[in-house]
Structures are given as C-alpha cells and as structure tokens.
Design a protein around this motif. Structure first.
Motif, PDB file in Angstrom:
ATOM      1  N   TYR A 113       5.860   0.770  10.595  1.00 43.69           N
ATOM      2  CA  TYR A 113       5.261   2.092  10.531  1.00 43.69           C
ATOM      3  C   TYR A 113       5.247   2.671  11.946  1.00 43.69           C
ATOM      4  CZ  TYR A 113       3.252   0.814   5.981  1.00 43.69           C
ATOM      5  OH  TYR A 113       3.070   0.431   4.674  1.00 43.69           O
ATOM      6  N   TYR A 135      -5.775  -0.060  10.137  1.00 46.50           N
ATOM      7  CA  TYR A 135      -6.321   0.099   8.796  1.00 46.50           C
ATOM      8  C   TYR A 135      -6.030   1.491   8.239  1.00 46.50           C
ATOM      9  CZ  TYR A 135      -9.140  -4.059   9.815  1.00 46.50           C
ATOM     10  OH  TYR A 135      -9.552  -5.328  10.135  1.00 46.50           O
ATOM     11  N   HIS A 136      -5.812   1.531   6.927  1.00 45.27           N
ATOM     12  CA  HIS A 136      -5.751   2.789   6.182  1.00 45.27           C
ATOM     13  C   HIS A 136      -6.697   2.652   5.003  1.00 45.27           C
ATOM     14  CE1 HIS A 136      -4.515   6.248   3.949  1.00 45.27           C
ATOM     15  NE2 HIS A 136      -3.902   5.548   3.006  1.00 45.27           N
ATOM     16  N   THR A 158       1.751   4.696   1.157  1.00 37.62           N
ATOM     17  CA  THR A 158       1.392   5.487   2.333  1.00 37.62           C
ATOM     18  C   THR A 158       2.349   6.657   2.496  1.00 37.62           C
ATOM     19  OG1 THR A 158       2.730   3.991   3.701  1.00 37.62           O
ATOM     20  CG2 THR A 158       0.364   3.562   3.609  1.00 37.62           C
ATOM     21  N   LEU A 169      -3.394  -2.393   7.029  1.00 40.17           N
ATOM     22  CA  LEU A 169      -2.039  -1.866   6.868  1.00 40.17           C
ATOM     23  C   LEU A 169      -1.017  -2.729   7.593  1.00 40.17           C
ATOM     24  CD1 LEU A 169      -0.302   0.681   5.957  1.00 40.17           C
ATOM     25  CD2 LEU A 169      -0.683   1.527   8.286  1.00 40.17           C
ATOM     26  N   ILE A 199      -0.319   8.249  10.354  1.00 37.05           N
ATOM     27  CA  ILE A 199       1.021   7.688  10.183  1.00 37.05           C
ATOM     28  C   ILE A 199       2.021   8.815  10.403  1.00 37.05           C
ATOM     29  CG2 ILE A 199       2.634   6.686   8.525  1.00 37.05           C
ATOM     30  CD1 ILE A 199       0.242   5.351   7.159  1.00 37.05           C
ATOM     31  N   ILE A 225      -5.334   6.739   9.878  1.00 42.42           N
ATOM     32  CA  ILE A 225      -5.450   5.313  10.192  1.00 42.42           C
ATOM     33  C   ILE A 225      -6.462   5.129  11.322  1.00 42.42           C
ATOM     34  CG2 ILE A 225      -3.128   4.696   9.427  1.00 42.42           C
ATOM     35  CD1 ILE A 225      -3.782   4.803  13.138  1.00 42.42           C
ATOM     36  N   MET A 232       0.831  -1.193   0.000  1.00 44.44           N
ATOM     37  CA  MET A 232       0.000   0.000   0.000  1.00 44.44           C
ATOM     38  C   MET A 232       0.873   1.253   0.000  1.00 44.44           C
ATOM     39  SD  MET A 232      -2.868   0.995   2.866  1.00 44.44           S
ATOM     40  CE  MET A 232      -3.438  -0.708   2.862  1.00 44.44           C
ATOM     41  N   PRO A 240       4.222  -4.276   9.387  1.00 45.05           N
ATOM     42  CA  PRO A 240       3.581  -4.231   8.060  1.00 45.05           C
ATOM     43  C   PRO A 240       2.961  -5.573   7.708  1.00 45.05           C
ATOM     44  CG  PRO A 240       5.781  -3.260   7.974  1.00 45.05           C
ATOM     45  CD  PRO A 240       5.664  -3.937   9.302  1.00 45.05           C
ATOM     46  N   ASN A 264      -1.129  10.271   6.640  1.00 47.05           N
ATOM     47  CA  ASN A 264      -2.286   9.463   6.253  1.00 47.05           C
ATOM     48  C   ASN A 264      -3.098   9.060   7.484  1.00 47.05           C
ATOM     49  OD1 ASN A 264      -0.837   7.584   3.457  1.00 47.05           O
ATOM     50  ND2 ASN A 264      -1.825   9.575   3.512  1.00 47.05           N
ATOM     51  N   LYS A 288      -7.225   1.939  14.360  1.00 48.91           N
ATOM     52  CA  LYS A 288      -6.754   0.675  14.911  1.00 48.91           C
ATOM     53  C   LYS A 288      -7.790   0.116  15.869  1.00 48.91           C
ATOM     54  CE  LYS A 288      -3.714   0.750  18.305  1.00 48.91           C
ATOM     55  NZ  LYS A 288      -4.573   0.690  19.504  1.00 48.91           N
ATOM     56  N   LYS A 324      -8.297  -0.737   4.417  1.00 44.78           N
ATOM     57  CA  LYS A 324      -7.417  -1.840   4.055  1.00 44.78           C
ATOM     58  C   LYS A 324      -6.467  -2.120   5.216  1.00 44.78           C
ATOM     59  CE  LYS A 324      -8.955  -1.770  -0.252  1.00 44.78           C
ATOM     60  NZ  LYS A 324      -9.783  -2.861  -0.836  1.00 44.78           N
TER      61      LYS A 324
END
Length: 222
Positions: free
Chosen positions: A151, A167-168, A112, A173, A136, A118, A110, A200, A116, A120, A171
């Motif tokens: 990350y 997720y980002h 990034t 992450l 992020i 996110i 992905m 990741p 960005n 969780k 999706k």
C-alpha cells in the motif's frame, strides 16, 4: 513495540499479534520488518562454514502508560527471532512477559480504497511511541506503487518507524516498510517523508513458517 538492536545499534518498530499463557509467563509474538534486523557482526574463521546460522542481539521494549496517554516507563524483554523472510521483508519475533500483552486486531483481505483513513504507530529516531494519521494513496498491487505489492500512504514516516503497525478502521492493515526515495542527482537521494509504503498483513499469513506458529496448522479462515 520498539525493536532494539544492540550490536549493531538499530531501532525499529513492531506490533504484538499474539499473547498466550505458557506456565507462569506469556508467550508474545511480534510482527516487524526484516530489514530492521541485523545479525551481530562476526569474523568467520577458516574452519567455519559460510552458511553458519546468523546470531542476533535483539530486545523488545514495551511501554507502560498511565491513563492511556502518559508514558511512565519502558519494559525491556529479551527475545528470539522465529522467522525472517528478507525477500518479502517480514519477520516474527517471540518474547516472554509476566503480563498478558495487548494484541492487534487482524482482518485479512480487507477491502480498501484510495482515500481511506489510516493511522500508524512508530518509534522513529528512538522517540516514544507516536501516532500519525493519513490516507491510503494507492492500494496494494497498483502499478502506481514504487514498491510492488504494498500500500502507499501519506502519513508522516521517519527512520525507525519500519515495522510499526498501520490500521484502517482499527484493524491491522500492515506494517510500515519504507519512505519514498527520490533520486535528485547521481550523488544525492531525497527522502520524501510524507510518501511511504506498507507491507500488507497478508504477507505474514501467507508464510507457512509464520502462520503455523500464529494460527497453527489450520489455515486462516477455515
């Protein structure tokens, strides 16, 4: 999901990535972090080998919700450790259920950027599932990361969130790994709960043992 150790009693988080029909049940596969899984303590006799297989006493708890918001109950499932890689801090667990489970939407490689958004999910300190939002703050492989290859994010993170999905854009992450630890002095380490690190998702699919189970012998993207 909640990853629940019985002996020793340890709570971690995880995410279901595959749910397939097998006879009258569904086989469900969960990604989590290896450091949340502890083998059952045991005394090794003189006749045993020191490299004897480790034994785990682990259960998975899934939540049953009403209107997607009210937690009604937990369902407990016995499970099996399929693979552990402690160097990369990844693990694969399998459990069975009579209902098909919701699974995460995975997208590898992905793109990034710092900033960005996110979200969780975790069940830290044995609490019910909790959503936290953030950004992020360092991309993977950045030299600014304390933990190489991860990350860095600023979403609140507490003990027991390890292994929970991040997720980002909906999706997957990666998985929550750890919070930032600041060495205050020789006797005291200070956890910084708004600075945490994410394994990741590529780490899991780069593992031959895991990818062969989740996507078969065929490589991802082929």
């Amino acid at each position: 999901v909640v990853v629940l150790g019985q002996d020793p009693a340890v709570v971690g988080s995880g995410v279901i990535v595959k749910s397939v029909k097998c006879a009258e049940k569904y086989e469900n596969y969960v990604f989590t972090c290896a450091h949340s899984l502890f083998p059952v303590p045991r005394i090794i006799s003189a006749n045993e080998k020191f490299n004897a297989p480790e034994v785990y006493d682990i259960q998975i708890k899934t939540g049953v919700y009403k209107d997607w918001s009210k937690l009604v109950e937990y369902k407990r499932h016995d499970c099996e450790i399929m693979h552990i890689d402690r160097e990369r801090d990844i693990a694969l667990i399998k459990f069975y259920s009579y209902e098909k489970q919701f699974v995460a939407d995975v997208q590898l490689e992905m793109k990034t950027y710092i900033g960005n958004q996110i979200l969780k999910i975790g069940c830290g300190i044995n609490d019910s599932f909790r959503l936290d939002y953030g950004q992020i703050t360092a991309v993977k492989d950045s030299f600014s990361n304390t933990i190489h290859g991860t990350y860095r994010i600023n979403a609140p993170t507490i003990m027991g969130d390890s292994g929970g999905p991040v997720y980002h854009e909906n999706k997957l992450l990666g998985l929550t790994k750890a919070v930032r630890i600041f060495k205050f002095n020789e006797e005291q380490n200070l956890p910084v709960f708004h600075i945490s690190y994410v394994v990741p998702i590529e780490f899991f699919y780069e593992s031959k043992e895991i990818s062969n189970i989740i996507i078969g012998e065929k490589k991802w993207g082929q």
